[in-house]
Design a protein around this motif. Structure first.
Motif, PDB file in Angstrom:
ATOM      1  N   ILE A   1     -39.559 -79.891  23.406  1.00  0.00           N
ATOM      2  CA  ILE A   1     -40.578 -79.154  24.164  1.00  0.00           C
ATOM      3  C   ILE A   1     -40.769 -77.766  23.565  1.00  0.00           C
ATOM      4  CG2 ILE A   1     -41.214 -78.271  26.443  1.00  0.00           C
ATOM      5  CD1 ILE A   1     -39.489 -80.552  27.604  1.00  0.00           C
ATOM      6  N   PHE A   2     -39.710 -76.945  23.577  1.00  0.00           N
ATOM      7  CA  PHE A   2     -39.815 -75.614  22.985  1.00  0.00           C
ATOM      8  C   PHE A   2     -40.112 -75.708  21.482  1.00  0.00           C
ATOM      9  CE2 PHE A   2     -36.996 -73.187  26.270  1.00  0.00           C
ATOM     10  CZ  PHE A   2     -37.905 -73.524  27.250  1.00  0.00           C
ATOM     11  N   GLY A   3     -39.382 -76.597  20.795  1.00  0.00           N
ATOM     12  CA  GLY A   3     -39.587 -76.729  19.351  1.00  0.00           C
ATOM     13  C   GLY A   3     -40.976 -77.217  19.013  1.00  0.00           C
ATOM     14  N   ALA A   4     -41.490 -78.173  19.779  1.00  0.00           N
ATOM     15  CA  ALA A   4     -42.823 -78.716  19.516  1.00  0.00           C
ATOM     16  C   ALA A   4     -43.909 -77.673  19.791  1.00  0.00           C
ATOM     17  CB  ALA A   4     -43.058 -79.957  20.363  1.00  0.00           C
ATOM     18  N   ILE A   5     -43.732 -76.880  20.857  1.00  0.00           N
ATOM     19  CA  ILE A   5     -44.704 -75.824  21.152  1.00  0.00           C
ATOM     20  C   ILE A   5     -44.727 -74.802  20.016  1.00  0.00           C
ATOM     21  CG2 ILE A   5     -45.230 -73.907  22.699  1.00  0.00           C
ATOM     22  CD1 ILE A   5     -44.166 -75.619  25.004  1.00  0.00           C
TER      23      ILE A   5
ATOM     24  N   ALA B   1     -42.245 -84.875  22.021  1.00  0.00           N
ATOM     25  CA  ALA B   1     -42.579 -83.752  21.131  1.00  0.00           C
ATOM     26  C   ALA B   1     -44.051 -83.791  20.748  1.00  0.00           C
ATOM     27  CB  ALA B   1     -41.702 -83.805  19.885  1.00  0.00           C
ATOM     28  N   LEU B   2     -44.569 -84.977  20.469  1.00  0.00           N
ATOM     29  CA  LEU B   2     -45.977 -85.144  20.107  1.00  0.00           C
ATOM     30  C   LEU B   2     -46.884 -84.635  21.225  1.00  0.00           C
ATOM     31  CD1 LEU B   2     -47.666 -86.583  17.764  1.00  0.00           C
ATOM     32  CD2 LEU B   2     -47.843 -88.504  19.356  1.00  0.00           C
ATOM     33  N   ILE B   3     -46.531 -84.979  22.464  1.00  0.00           N
ATOM     34  CA  ILE B   3     -47.327 -84.565  23.623  1.00  0.00           C
ATOM     35  C   ILE B   3     -47.359 -83.051  23.764  1.00  0.00           C
ATOM     36  CG2 ILE B   3     -47.307 -84.514  26.152  1.00  0.00           C
ATOM     37  CD1 ILE B   3     -46.430 -87.483  26.042  1.00  0.00           C
ATOM     38  N   TRP B   4     -46.188 -82.410  23.667  1.00  0.00           N
ATOM     39  CA  TRP B   4     -46.146 -80.965  23.870  1.00  0.00           C
ATOM     40  C   TRP B   4     -46.785 -80.199  22.709  1.00  0.00           C
ATOM     41  CZ3 TRP B   4     -45.389 -78.275  28.151  1.00  0.00           C
ATOM     42  CH2 TRP B   4     -44.791 -78.923  29.235  1.00  0.00           C
ATOM     43  N   ALA B   5     -46.670 -80.720  21.496  1.00  0.00           N
ATOM     44  CA  ALA B   5     -47.341 -80.079  20.362  1.00  0.00           C
ATOM     45  C   ALA B   5     -48.855 -80.156  20.534  1.00  0.00           C
ATOM     46  CB  ALA B   5     -46.920 -80.752  19.057  1.00  0.00           C
TER      47      ALA B   5
ATOM     48  N   VAL C   1     -44.326 -72.789  28.399  1.00  0.00           N
ATOM     49  CA  VAL C   1     -44.259 -74.004  29.226  1.00  0.00           C
ATOM     50  C   VAL C   1     -44.945 -73.754  30.559  1.00  0.00           C
ATOM     51  CG1 VAL C   1     -42.721 -75.546  30.485  1.00  0.00           C
ATOM     52  CG2 VAL C   1     -42.183 -74.910  28.138  1.00  0.00           C
ATOM     53  N   ASN C   2     -44.680 -72.610  31.154  1.00  0.00           N
ATOM     54  CA  ASN C   2     -45.289 -72.259  32.432  1.00  0.00           C
ATOM     55  C   ASN C   2     -46.799 -72.121  32.300  1.00  0.00           C
ATOM     56  OD1 ASN C   2     -45.073 -71.391  35.265  1.00  0.00           O
ATOM     57  ND2 ASN C   2     -45.687 -69.391  34.491  1.00  0.00           N
ATOM     58  N   ASP C   3     -47.262 -71.476  31.223  1.00  0.00           N
ATOM     59  CA  ASP C   3     -48.699 -71.289  30.995  1.00  0.00           C
ATOM     60  C   ASP C   3     -49.410 -72.642  30.845  1.00  0.00           C
ATOM     61  OD1 ASP C   3     -48.336 -68.583  31.083  1.00  0.00           O
ATOM     62  OD2 ASP C   3     -48.423 -68.287  28.902  1.00  0.00           O
ATOM     63  N   ILE C   4     -48.859 -73.499  30.008  1.00  0.00           N
ATOM     64  CA  ILE C   4     -49.486 -74.801  29.761  1.00  0.00           C
ATOM     65  C   ILE C   4     -49.497 -75.638  31.028  1.00  0.00           C
ATOM     66  CG2 ILE C   4     -49.280 -76.969  28.477  1.00  0.00           C
ATOM     67  CD1 ILE C   4     -48.035 -75.323  26.186  1.00  0.00           C
ATOM     68  N   SER C   5     -48.374 -75.669  31.739  1.00  0.00           N
ATOM     69  CA  SER C   5     -48.266 -76.481  32.947  1.00  0.00           C
ATOM     70  C   SER C   5     -49.257 -76.019  34.011  1.00  0.00           C
ATOM     71  CB  SER C   5     -46.839 -76.427  33.501  1.00  0.00           C
ATOM     72  OG  SER C   5     -45.920 -76.924  32.565  1.00  0.00           O
ATOM     73  N   ARG C   6     -49.320 -74.729  34.235  1.00  0.00           N
ATOM     74  CA  ARG C   6     -50.247 -74.196  35.241  1.00  0.00           C
ATOM     75  C   ARG C   6     -51.692 -74.456  34.827  1.00  0.00           C
ATOM     76  NH1 ARG C   6     -48.109 -70.890  39.129  1.00  0.00           N
ATOM     77  NH2 ARG C   6     -45.960 -70.175  38.800  1.00  0.00           N
TER      78      ARG C   6
ATOM     79  N   GLY D   1     -39.168 -81.026  35.278  1.00  0.00           N
ATOM     80  CA  GLY D   1     -38.866 -81.945  34.182  1.00  0.00           C
ATOM     81  C   GLY D   1     -38.325 -81.224  32.970  1.00  0.00           C
ATOM     82  N   VAL D   2     -38.887 -80.060  32.666  1.00  0.00           N
ATOM     83  CA  VAL D   2     -38.428 -79.277  31.517  1.00  0.00           C
ATOM     84  C   VAL D   2     -37.040 -78.699  31.770  1.00  0.00           C
ATOM     85  CG1 VAL D   2     -38.908 -77.240  30.104  1.00  0.00           C
ATOM     86  CG2 VAL D   2     -40.778 -78.730  30.801  1.00  0.00           C
ATOM     87  N   ILE D   3     -36.735 -78.374  33.013  1.00  0.00           N
ATOM     88  CA  ILE D   3     -35.405 -77.868  33.356  1.00  0.00           C
ATOM     89  C   ILE D   3     -34.358 -78.957  33.182  1.00  0.00           C
ATOM     90  CG2 ILE D   3     -33.975 -77.064  35.282  1.00  0.00           C
ATOM     91  CD1 ILE D   3     -36.536 -75.608  36.301  1.00  0.00           C
ATOM     92  N   ILE D   4     -34.712 -80.173  33.576  1.00  0.00           N
ATOM     93  CA  ILE D   4     -33.785 -81.298  33.461  1.00  0.00           C
ATOM     94  C   ILE D   4     -33.354 -81.509  32.022  1.00  0.00           C
ATOM     95  CG2 ILE D   4     -33.665 -83.834  33.610  1.00  0.00           C
ATOM     96  CD1 ILE D   4     -35.348 -83.583  36.180  1.00  0.00           C
ATOM     97  N   CYS D   5     -34.292 -81.360  31.094  1.00  0.00           N
ATOM     98  CA  CYS D   5     -33.996 -81.615  29.671  1.00  0.00           C
ATOM     99  C   CYS D   5     -32.795 -80.822  29.166  1.00  0.00           C
ATOM    100  CB  CYS D   5     -35.220 -81.313  28.811  1.00  0.00           C
ATOM    101  SG  CYS D   5     -36.557 -82.489  28.984  1.00  0.00           S
ATOM    102  N   PRO D   6     -32.825 -79.483  29.255  1.00  0.00           N
ATOM    103  CA  PRO D   6     -31.683 -78.731  28.727  1.00  0.00           C
ATOM    104  C   PRO D   6     -30.385 -78.958  29.496  1.00  0.00           C
ATOM    105  CG  PRO D   6     -33.191 -77.262  29.871  1.00  0.00           C
ATOM    106  CD  PRO D   6     -33.894 -78.577  29.729  1.00  0.00           C
ATOM    107  N   ILE D   7     -30.479 -79.080  30.824  1.00  0.00           N
ATOM    108  CA  ILE D   7     -29.254 -79.250  31.605  1.00  0.00           C
ATOM    109  C   ILE D   7     -28.565 -80.557  31.256  1.00  0.00           C
ATOM    110  CG2 ILE D   7     -28.354 -79.612  33.939  1.00  0.00           C
ATOM    111  CD1 ILE D   7     -30.379 -77.587  34.947  1.00  0.00           C
TER     112      ILE D   7
END
Length: 515
Positions: free
Chosen positions: A66-70, A281-285, A313-318, A332-338
């Motif tokens: 997510i972060f890397g793809a953005i 990753a494709l989706i977030w890029a 992530v917040n900007d895109i989601s909103r 969902g993004v929080i779940i990933c790193p945890i």
């Protein structure tokens, strides 16, 4: 939109076709896996294939895809090429072999496997490197969800509080049996992660007039370099790691290798989970390129200013989902790193336990092994929160270290094929992606202007050093491959660990194979 769907189709076709090629190169058989041969009820326990897949996906996902793809969106639509080709030909092969080789070696970690197939010196280096990387990974996956949760609660609950809560969870999930916490909640989290990614891309597509998706045709160039930033080689290949090739996965696959019921499940679990991550990753890029309109100078600068983090992530989601969708997407993004941070610490505990030959069936031993690692994570996390800019430094070192481990793991896979496969040329299957990743990490350390060496060495010099060094290593591999004289037989099931009263004949055979 056409480019996105072509890339998506290629990932799916790549899984359907190339995963079977990978499976044939590995040559699966019907031997018993560690989970079926010697389960211990803690780390080695049989899991259903669907559950093992979801756990593997969440283990490897983290914030990387997510972060890397953005951040990768800054390079433009050429990032789609890296996600597709890197995932199918490199990352998924890397994950599959690291898991399956571990399964054939009683669930041993990538550290032990590196010693067996690449020599004791490499094993010592990998011991140090893997433990440091996993501590960094855990720290990264403490900081990023903490800041996201603070954002989600509008600052009413400080990131420090979230950090403490996450750390407590990490400690508990690291020491309890894998099926008690991870096996219970990960399937639900996996569904949330997948639905979240689908929601984001549907949101972009249904608002294509407002957020037009970029096509590769007409934009086949390096947007980053065009805007005066770092060129795509090697920086795109380190920025977008978890969605294409990631060495961190080599520490996670052996953990699930302890839990698969059959070698025939490996293709769907290891190769399939990596392709699923590539799709994320494709989706977030694609979403980042569309939302920020990176084909314009203003849009590129806007994304470059925030980077791939909780803000973007917040900007895109909103922007694409609205208030309700935003909460769902950010959760969902929080779940990933945890769900990667806890297994990173667990994997680190397993590796350290292997080094000292500690029996980890006992809770006391697991606690003793985990405590110093946990304290190191706390220290790095506090250092991060002391200055927000420290996270950028940590992420750069994490990204480079991650790809170093990927290169080493691919060479371990090459060593495995080189020493065990009747056809010596089959080792090229992993040697070629190993060559590419070696060139990437060497070039990076010499060319990254924010690191020590890159500050004094021009980019083109670092590029030459990286390519020449990797070709020299590849030449040494070719020489060893062509002069191979011995073949290590791994088709013998090391069943002496299944029961203490194994026959003398079996013990002698296994001892001979080890020698």
């Amino acid at each position: 939109m056409v480019t996105f769907f072509i890339a998506l189709a290629l990932l799916i076709v790549g899984y359907l076709v190339y995963s079977r090629v990978t499976e044939k190169v590995f040559a699966i058989d019907d031997r018993k896996t560690p989970a079926m041969r010697n389960p211990d009820g803690v780390d080695i326990t049989p899991l259903p294939k669907w559950k093992a897949f979801l756990i593997e996906l969440l283990n490897i996902a983290g914030t990387g895809p997510i972060f890397g793809a953005i951040s990768g969106a800054l390079f433009g639509p050429i990032v789609f090429l890296w996600i597709v080709l890197g995932c199918i030909l490199g990352g998924a092969v890397h994950d599959y072999f690291s898991g399956m080789i571990s399964s054939r070696n009683n669930g041993e970690s990538i550290v032990r496997l590196s010693g067996k197939y690449n020599g004791k010196v490499i094993e010592v280096i990998m011991r140090i490197f893997s433990v440091l990387l996993l501590i960094l990974v855990t720290a990264v996956f403490v900081v990023s969800p903490s800041t996201l949760l603070e954002s989600l609660t509008n600052g009413n609950v400080h990131a420090w509080v979230w950090m403490i809560i996450i750390l407590v969870y990490y400690f508990i999930s690291t020491i309890v049996p894998i099926d008690k916490v991870i096996g219970k909640i990960y399937p639900l989290f996996g569904v949330i992660l997948i639905v979240m990614a689908v929601a984001v891309i549907v949101g972009v597509m249904t608002q294509s007039g407002k957020y037009p998706m970029l096509e590769l045709i007409g934009n086949f160039k390096d947007f980053s370099k065009e805007n005066g930033s770092l060129p795509w080689w090697p920086f795109m290949l380190t920025t977008v790691a978890c969605g294409a090739v990631s060495g961190f996965h080599a520490t996670q696959s052996p953990m699930i290798a302890k839990c698969i019921k059959s070698e025939r499940d490996g293709r769907q679990i290891f190769y399939g989970a990596m392709v699923a991550e590539g799709i994320i990753a494709l989706i977030w890029a694609a979403a980042a390129m569309a939302f920020y309109k990176v084909n314009t100078a203003e849009g590129w600068e806007a994304l470059n200013a925030v980077g791939g983090n909780s803000t973007s992530v917040n900007d895109i989601s909103r922007g694409v989902l609205g208030p309700v969708g935003t909460i769902f997407a950010i959760v969902g993004v929080i779940i990933c790193p945890i769900t990667s941070g806890d297994t990173a610490l667990r994997s680190c505990r397993l590796i350290v336990g292997e080094i000292f030959h500690w029996d980890q069936k006992k809770m006391k031993n697991r606690v003793i092994l985990t405590l110093p690692l946990f304290l190191a994570v706390i220290g790095i996390s506090i250092w991060n929160f002391a200055d927000p800019n420290n996270f950028n430094v940590l992420w750069r070192w994490f990204a480079w270290s991650n790809q170093v481990l990927a290169a080493v793991c691919l060479w371990v896979c090459t060593g495995y094929l080189y020493k065990t496969h009747p056809n010596r040329y089959y080792s090229l299957f992993t040697a070629i992606p190993a060559l590419i990743m070696t060139a990437v990490v060497i070039t990076y350390i010499f060319a990254e202007p924010r690191l020590a060496l890159g500050r004094f060495i021009p980019y083109h010099i670092g590029l030459i050093v990286g390519i020449v060094s990797s070709l020299a290593l590849f030449g040494f591999y070719i020489y060893k491959m062509l002069t191979r004289k011995e073949l290590l037989d791994v088709k013998v099931d090391n069943s002496e660990e299944e029961t203490k009263d194994s026959s003398e004949e079996t013990t002698e055979d296994n001892q001979e194979n080890k020698e």
